[in-house]
Design a protein around this motif. Sequence first.
Motif: not given
Length: 312
Positions: A260-285
Amino acid sequence: MKWSEISIHTTNEAIEPISNILHEAGASGVVIEDPADLVKEREDQFGEIYQLNPDDYPEEGVIVKAYLPVNSFLGETVDAIKEAINNLIIHNIDIGLNEVTISEVNEEEWATAWKKYYNPVKISEKFTIVPTWEDYTPVNSDELIIELDPGMAFGTGTHPTTVMCIQALERTVKQGDRVVDVGTGSGVLSIAAALLGADQVQALDLDEIAVKSARLNIKLNKVQERCTVSQNNLLDGIREDADVVVANILAEVILRFTDDVSRVVKRGGYFIASGIIAQKKQQVREAIIDAGFEIEETIHMEDWVAIIAKRR
């Protein structure tokens, strides 16, 4: 309503089992006063000041506190707590002095006492968060001030996940941008985006109380003409293109709506994601990359991670 504060002078070893006992007795949370906090080193990159009063801490051991409503069952509840703590000895848990004291707390005093620990805090190169009840004079002319009356539900805006989001917004938001803030809470990120020059900011939260809190704080900071607040489930029904989408929520939730984020963000736009514990970093990336983004930067603070990604 009146509340009773139960205070247990014990040991570090007993903190977790005693906390569990208090939770099972009906306490919604505990306060731990550990003298080790007085000498703990903390990051102060942006000049934060941590004010701890040594008089609030024991000379040895720790104090675990909880609050229980004063009712006809309070005496029985306290007796049961004392008995459960004494039984910890059977499991070879050192309960230390095990001094239990009870005091009555007026709800109004309890609800406002936390304010004395909340002072103006510079959280980034540009931003300082100031509680509404404090007088504050900016240190320099380009300092951006966010006034916040967080109440007890949505925090003070100084949690690492929020700080990293604001730092990421500084690096990505441009004059005239359209920003969507998913899970706005107190509205602090929407306010920051508006102060950075965003022309349209859409603040979304599923919690009705959060929506009301965000509207109040946005109005307090005089950015209501550029910020709208709506009760909404993530990005459901959002059709307009955005230059930046920021989401300070749980990693598990982020994983559910990267498409859904990819659908809403323009090409060249940004997604800032936070609230991520270190153990989940790779999965979210990986989920963000699979949704069509390139990871530009990963920010770490304490045990938390924020990701800045650009849509390909």
